[in-house]
Design a protein around this motif. Structure first.
Motif, mmCIF file in Angstrom:
data_model
loop_
_atom_site.group_PDB
_atom_site.id
_atom_site.type_symbol
_atom_site.label_atom_id
_atom_site.label_comp_id
_atom_site.label_asym_id
_atom_site.label_seq_id
_atom_site.Cartn_x
_atom_site.Cartn_y
_atom_site.Cartn_z
ATOM 1 N N HIS A 142 60.200 67.679 -53.764
ATOM 2 C CA HIS A 142 61.610 68.053 -53.880
ATOM 3 C C HIS A 142 61.880 69.531 -54.131
ATOM 4 C CE1 HIS A 142 65.866 67.624 -54.605
ATOM 5 N NE2 HIS A 142 65.753 68.130 -55.814
ATOM 6 N N LYS A 165 73.653 62.069 -56.331
ATOM 7 C CA LYS A 165 73.787 60.640 -56.057
ATOM 8 C C LYS A 165 72.482 59.877 -56.303
ATOM 9 C CE LYS A 165 75.178 57.489 -52.319
ATOM 10 N NZ LYS A 165 75.549 57.376 -50.905
ATOM 11 N N THR A 166 71.361 60.581 -56.287
ATOM 12 C CA THR A 166 70.054 59.902 -56.252
ATOM 13 C C THR A 166 69.077 60.438 -57.291
ATOM 14 O OG1 THR A 166 69.222 61.487 -54.612
ATOM 15 C CG2 THR A 166 70.308 59.518 -53.774
ATOM 16 N N GLN A 167 69.579 61.044 -58.350
ATOM 17 C CA GLN A 167 68.749 61.870 -59.226
ATOM 18 C C GLN A 167 68.256 61.157 -60.482
ATOM 19 O OE1 GLN A 167 70.858 65.325 -60.584
ATOM 20 N NE2 GLN A 167 69.045 66.561 -60.869
ATOM 21 N N ARG A 223 70.668 59.622 -49.145
ATOM 22 C CA ARG A 223 71.986 60.239 -49.272
ATOM 23 C C ARG A 223 73.126 59.436 -48.651
ATOM 24 N NH1 ARG A 223 73.844 66.086 -46.785
ATOM 25 N NH2 ARG A 223 75.825 66.242 -47.896
ATOM 26 N N THR A 250 63.773 56.490 -56.994
ATOM 27 C CA THR A 250 65.072 56.814 -57.577
ATOM 28 C C THR A 250 66.138 55.866 -57.022
ATOM 29 O OG1 THR A 250 65.433 58.532 -55.915
ATOM 30 C CG2 THR A 250 64.511 59.219 -58.021
ATOM 31 N N ILE A 269 71.689 65.019 -54.003
ATOM 32 C CA ILE A 269 70.905 65.161 -55.228
ATOM 33 C C ILE A 269 71.562 64.408 -56.376
ATOM 34 C CG2 ILE A 269 70.166 66.813 -56.989
ATOM 35 C CD1 ILE A 269 69.642 68.803 -54.701
ATOM 36 N N ASP A 276 61.619 62.496 -49.084
ATOM 37 C CA ASP A 276 62.365 63.245 -48.072
ATOM 38 C C ASP A 276 61.644 63.188 -46.730
ATOM 39 O OD1 ASP A 276 64.521 63.777 -49.648
ATOM 40 O OD2 ASP A 276 64.098 65.901 -49.950
ATOM 41 N N ASN A 332 65.829 62.140 -51.957
ATOM 42 C CA ASN A 332 67.289 62.195 -51.970
ATOM 43 C C ASN A 332 67.887 62.232 -50.560
ATOM 44 O OD1 ASN A 332 65.993 64.939 -52.554
ATOM 45 N ND2 ASN A 332 68.002 65.598 -51.798
ATOM 46 N N HIS A 333 67.231 62.921 -49.616
ATOM 47 C CA HIS A 333 67.763 62.960 -48.250
ATOM 48 C C HIS A 333 67.614 61.610 -47.549
ATOM 49 C CE1 HIS A 333 68.921 67.181 -47.792
ATOM 50 N NE2 HIS A 333 67.921 67.438 -48.631
#
Length: 284
Positions: free
Chosen positions: A226, A152-154, A104, A137, A150, A65, A100-101
């Motif tokens: 995270h 989408k990328t978890q 995204r 990820t 989250i 992030d 994740n950010h």
């Protein structure tokens, strides 16, 4: 406890969740008041100075992030490029997980890997007799961008899971694993962000990762970000260090937490010390 002889102590600085943004995003789905993004730049500049001039570590690792996304592909590319160039001011080896950010608004993690000049965001390297694993990820374009991407990328891709198992099987060195999402089980009780949705704090396919990790006796520790709080968990004999966000308004006082770790490995054990960057009078 590992008994491998290392010629000298190895010092690693970890930080996470800077959430850089030049201005506050609008309608990106995140409760941004909790993130003091306006302090991301001065916090980073002070951290760079402290690392380069005082700490002088062997290695620096960011746990993801880098940016607070705008849910806008072009803006996020610009901000990622800018902050990555700022990270190049470190005088010591620097590596980063992808959060994740960061992913995204991307259709593929290759877009972020291109900015970072990584052939792949899942990789490993050795330093001073320690094996470092960085887990990236993946992007699932069948999922939406809600909740900061989250969902989408978890997850770790099947390809990366197979790589991890092979990589650790071939390695006998003391090993540190770094990943953005949490892997250790945690009910998130009392967590400002995730108490009502604890699964969003954790890697979706963490059980597959832990099945690989728990069979390896040379894992020193796993570091993740995270979750926006700082915590230590021991699970199945593995030490998990969770690092909070540098820009988190952790005490609801308008002061960014500025948290980072200094971890030192002496060949037998890892000592991790929690530190905080403080800005004078909290001025931007």
């Amino acid at each position: 406890m590992l008994r491998r002889v290392i010629m000298a102590n190895t010092k690693i600085v970890f930080f996470s969740d800077l959430h850089y943004a030049p201005e506050r995003p609008i309608n990106n789905g995140s409760i941004i008041e909790r993130k003091l993004m306006e302090y991301s730049q001065p916090l980073l500049q002070k951290l760079i100075h402290k690392i380069n001039e005082e700490i002088k570590p062997d290695l620096i690792i960011n746990l993801g992030d880098l940016i607070e996304d705008f849910n806008d592909h072009d803006k996020d590319i610009v901000n990622l490029t800018y902050i990555w160039n700022e990270f190049k001011k470190f005088k010591y080896p620097f590596y980063s997980c992808i959060g994740n950010h960061d992913l995204r608004s991307m259709t593929s993690r290759k877009e972020v890997e291109h900015i970072m000049e990584y052939a792949h965001s899942t990789f490993s390297f050795d330093i001073n007799g320690i094996h470092i694993v960085i887990l990236g990820t993946d992007v699932n374009n069948n999922m939406g961008r809600e909740a900061g991407g989250i969902l989408k990328t978890q997850f770790i891709s099947k390809e990366d899971l197979e790589w991890l198992e092979k990589n650790l099987k071939e390695n006998e060195l003391p090993t540190i694993v770094c990943v953005h999402f949490g892997i250790a089980e945690d009910n998130m009780k009392g967590n400002w962000w995730f108490e009502s949705c604890p699964e969003d704090a954790l890697l979706a396919n963490r059980k597959e990762v832990k099945t690989i990790l728990k069979n390896k006796k040379n894992i020193i520790s796993v570091f993740s970000g995270h979750q926006h709080w700082t915590k230590h968990i021991e699970e199945d004999g593995i030490e998990y260090h969770i690092l909070g966000s540098m820009t988190e308004n952790i005490n609801d006082d308008g002061i960014p937490d500025g948290v980072y770790f200094i971890a030192e490995f002496d060949g037998e054990s890892l000592e991790t010390i929690e530190k905080h960057i403080r800005l004078e009078n909290n001025n931007v």
